[in-house]
Design an enzyme around this catalytic site. Structure first.
Site, PDB file in Angstrom:
ATOM      1  CG  HIS A  98      30.432  52.144  33.709  1.00  0.00           C
ATOM      2  ND1 HIS A  98      29.093  52.208  34.091  1.00  0.00           N
ATOM      3  CD2 HIS A  98      30.585  53.099  32.755  1.00  0.00           C
ATOM      4  CE1 HIS A  98      28.494  53.163  33.408  1.00  0.00           C
ATOM      5  NE2 HIS A  98      29.371  53.725  32.591  1.00  0.00           N
ATOM      6  CB  CYS A  99      31.220  48.886  28.802  1.00  0.00           C
ATOM      7  SG  CYS A  99      31.751  49.020  27.069  1.00  0.00           S
TER       8      CYS A  99
END
Length: 411
Positions: free
Chosen positions: A264-265
């Site tokens: 998850h960026c």
């Protein structure tokens, strides 16, 4: 609703003119503060939620809520950069403290498992503000040609286009229409669930198991062998109530399972998975090229007769006037951000070369099942590694065809 009205978090109709009225939690907090009493548990959180709910702007169909995480970058970044341009020591303090504050905020939100637009707004506003400073302070000096400005602008547009594509669906697995009830009614007797730290849960059953495709697309029935049952134990997600295909994972921030989940960026406020991994790499690559090119053009303008690398550390005339000082400060800010993004891009390229995702590398480290290579920059699990060319061919073919539903998708 008129343009100044809205429905608050309690479901009641409210008005912007009353934003400072009728706040019992705030009144109680002020009263306890004046009488030197401690606040009750959760009072600060309730006050913060009320304030966040009332920060709105008028709009046609009702007042629109403003996400407070968008505000700090828009205000603090220009102020801090202008302060840093006043003196070399101020610039040193500001440019040192900025990464520390960003890392602290990342740790805070990551620990609370919260999604925030702070990092996305910081990145986008940084790009816009750096471009504005470049046009206002660097281009008027006459040393940057029209073609160079066009090239820099095209790089910025391409990066934003790739970023927009990366923000789309990363490959979410469809949630079962009937959720948990459909699974409990499909021949899962004597079920016991055991939890694990990564959100995966196993299911032990007695007797034959049959069922439907939990994603609502398959309608066939399949009897599972002991080996297939072992795969279900590993890939069952109780949060999404489905059996995940190979390499899929559950994102605790998005609350969804993603095909070939990488990570998850926070910079795009979305997961990186099977459908947007290529766009994510393109966005990082265009950012690196555009940023390095803009830094080079700026340093050639304010520090003549010096190579960009030398000028970055030694530029005697940088603080001779405020315009040069602001440009030089922005160059250093861009260099710090570029170094961080360059490290992320390097890790991504190495992972692709070994056909391993960030999630798989993290799990391999936890279970001590992977090999550290290149000084620990990459963790080779050996499970999907088929050689450099095959690994890159597999990556370039991601999302080219609709996902196929294997036997693991059917229970």
């Amino acid at each position: 609703l008129c343009c100044c009205e809205y429905v608050d978090r309690r479901g009641e109709r409210n008005h912007l003119a009353a934003c400072c009225c009728d706040c019992d939690d705030l009144d109680e907090g002020c009263e306890r503060w004046l009488t030197c009493k401690s606040l009750p548990p959760g009072a600060l959180e309730r006050i913060a939620d009320t304030v966040a709910d009332r920060v709105r702007v008028p709009w046609f169909s009702g007042a629109v809520k403003v996400n407070l995480s968008l505000v700090p970058p828009l205000i603090l970044l220009p102020v801090l950069l202008h302060v840093a341009a006043l003196h070399f020591l101020l610039g040193l303090v500001v440019l040192t403290s900025l990464p520390v504050v960003v890392l602290w905020y990342y740790y805070l939100t990551h620990r609370r498992k919260e999604r925030t637009l702070f990092f996305l707004s910081l990145g986008l506003f940084s790009l816009g503000y750096m471009y504005y400073v470049f046009l206002q302070e660097v281009v008027p000096r006459g040393l940057v040609g029209y073609s160079q400005v066009v090239a820099l602008t095209c790089g910025l547009i391409l990066m934003l286009a790739a970023l927009s594509r990366a923000k789309k669906d990363p490959g979410y697995l469809p949630i079962p229409a009937s959720d948990k009830k459909s699974l409990l009614g499909q021949g899962l007797p004597n079920k016991s669930v055991r939890g694990s730290s990564n959100g995966l849960h196993g299911i032990t059953t007695s007797g034959a198991i049959s069922g439907r495709a939990v994603n609502g697309e398959g309608k066939g029935y399949s009897r599972m062998s002991a080996e297939e049952l072992e795969g279900v134990k590993k890939d069952w997600c109780t949060k999404c109530q489905l059996v995940r295909p190979a390499r899929a994972g559950h994102c605790r921030l998005c609350g969804r399972c993603v095909r070939r989940l990488d990570h998850h960026c926070v910079w795009i406020n979305s997961c990186v998975g099977e459908q947007n991994h290529q766009a994510f790499i393109l966005a990082l690559s265009f950012f690196m090229l555009t940023s390095v090119y803009g830094i080079t053009l700026t340093l050639h303008t304010i520090c003549r007769d010096r190579t960009p690398f030398v000028a970055l550390f030694y530029c005697p005339g940088a603080y001779s006037d405020y315009s040069s000082a602001l440009s030089f400060t922005c160059v250093w800010y861009c260099a710090i951000v570029t170094a961080g993004m360059g490290y992320i891009l390097l890790i991504q390229l190495l992972n692709i070369s070994y056909n391993v995702t960030e999630r798989e590398a993290r799990l391999a480290l936890r279970d001590n099942t992977g090999r550290r290579l290149l000084g620990g920059l990459v963790i080779d699990t050996g499970q999907y590694n088929r050689g450099f060319l095959c690994n890159w061919g597999h990556f370039l073919s991601l999302g080219s065809s609709p996902p196929q539903h294997s036997a693991e998708d059917i229970v």
